[in-house]
Design an enzyme around this catalytic site. Structure first.
Site, short mmCIF file in Angstrom:
data_model
loop_
_atom_site.label_atom_id
_atom_site.label_comp_id
_atom_site.label_asym_id
_atom_site.label_seq_id
_atom_site.Cartn_x
_atom_site.Cartn_y
_atom_site.Cartn_z
N CYS A 113 0.81 -1.22 0.00
CA CYS A 113 0.00 0.00 0.00
C CYS A 113 0.85 1.27 0.00
CB CYS A 113 -0.99 0.01 1.16
SG CYS A 113 -0.26 0.37 2.76
N HIS A 150 -1.47 11.38 15.79
CA HIS A 150 -2.06 10.64 14.67
C HIS A 150 -0.98 9.73 14.09
CE1 HIS A 150 -4.23 9.77 10.98
NE2 HIS A 150 -3.17 10.14 10.29
N HIS A 153 -4.21 4.66 9.90
CA HIS A 153 -5.55 4.06 9.97
C HIS A 153 -5.43 2.55 10.06
CE1 HIS A 153 -6.49 8.04 8.27
NE2 HIS A 153 -7.65 7.88 8.86
N ASP A 157 -8.51 -5.69 6.19
CA ASP A 157 -8.11 -6.53 5.06
C ASP A 157 -6.66 -7.00 5.23
OD1 ASP A 157 -6.71 -4.22 4.66
OD2 ASP A 157 -7.58 -3.72 2.74
N ARG A 165 -4.99 -4.57 9.15
CA ARG A 165 -3.85 -3.90 8.51
C ARG A 165 -3.74 -2.50 9.11
NH1 ARG A 165 -3.81 -0.58 3.75
NH2 ARG A 165 -5.94 -1.26 3.39
N CYS A 167 -2.08 0.70 8.86
CA CYS A 167 -1.38 1.44 7.80
C CYS A 167 -0.85 2.71 8.44
CB CYS A 167 -2.43 1.71 6.72
SG CYS A 167 -1.79 2.41 5.24
#
Ligand code: ZN
Length: 182
Positions: A113, A150, A153, A157, A165, A167
């Site tokens: 990704c 932060h 996310h 999947d 996951r 990310c």
């Protein structure tokens, strides 16, 4: 599923963290530093788990502009720009803003990704989850539980055993190699 497909299509255009990025972006070579965030940061600790609450002005003074952008302004780094994305060294990933341990290298996997991806946090309670409906999507934001930076996310999947996951922006991760490991 519809939402997931929709978010995939947007990823390359908006650099919104999702499940795929455009392969053409991969021509960007990683240039970001993996240096520790400890310098000039009085709240940085890998052992103190007490919650950190600072004003935005105070955060601005102790974080580098690129870390501040991700941590406090919920920014997203460009996909394929983090050297951590392809890193395979054995060790621990800490929050670059406060030093909180977040992920172990053995839960890191290649998601394709464009951002560092993990299937589970180092322990329950090390992350804080927030519903994020920005950019017209329905996502779950992941924050550091200690300083509420932060991080990225989490999507459903990922690979076994969790199917998740995480990310995560590489800019907000501080890696330390395990002693005696490559
Ligand atoms: Zn933190």
């Amino acid at each position: 599923m519809k939402i997931l497909l929709f978010s995939c299509g947007l990823a390359g255009l908006l650099w919104v963290q999702s499940c795929e990025a455009q392969p053409s972006i991969k021509t960007q070579k990683p240039t970001r530093s993996m240096e520790s965030g400890k310098n000039n940061n009085p709240i940085y600790s890998r052992t103190d788990s007490n919650e950190v609450k600072l004003s935005e002005n105070e955060w601005k003074k102790i974080l580098s502009p690129e870390v501040y952008y991700i941590a406090r302004e919920k920014g997203t780094e460009r996909p394929w720009t983090s050297p951590i994305e392809e890193a395979k060294e054995v060790g621990t990933y800490y929050c670059k803003a406060c030093g909180n341990p977040l992920f172990k290298s053995d839960t890191k996997f290649e998601s394709g990704c464009g951002w560092p991806s993990f299937f589970e946090p180092i322990k329950k309670g090390s992350l804080h989850y927030i519903q994020d409906n920005s950019h017209g999507m329905n996502r779950v934001e992941v924050q550091c539980s200690r300083c509420k930076a932060h991080l990225g996310h989490v999507f459903e999947d990922g690979p076994p055993p969790t199917g998740l996951r995480y990310c995560i922006n590489g800019v907000i991760l501080d890696f330390e190699k395990a002693a005696g490991k490559k």
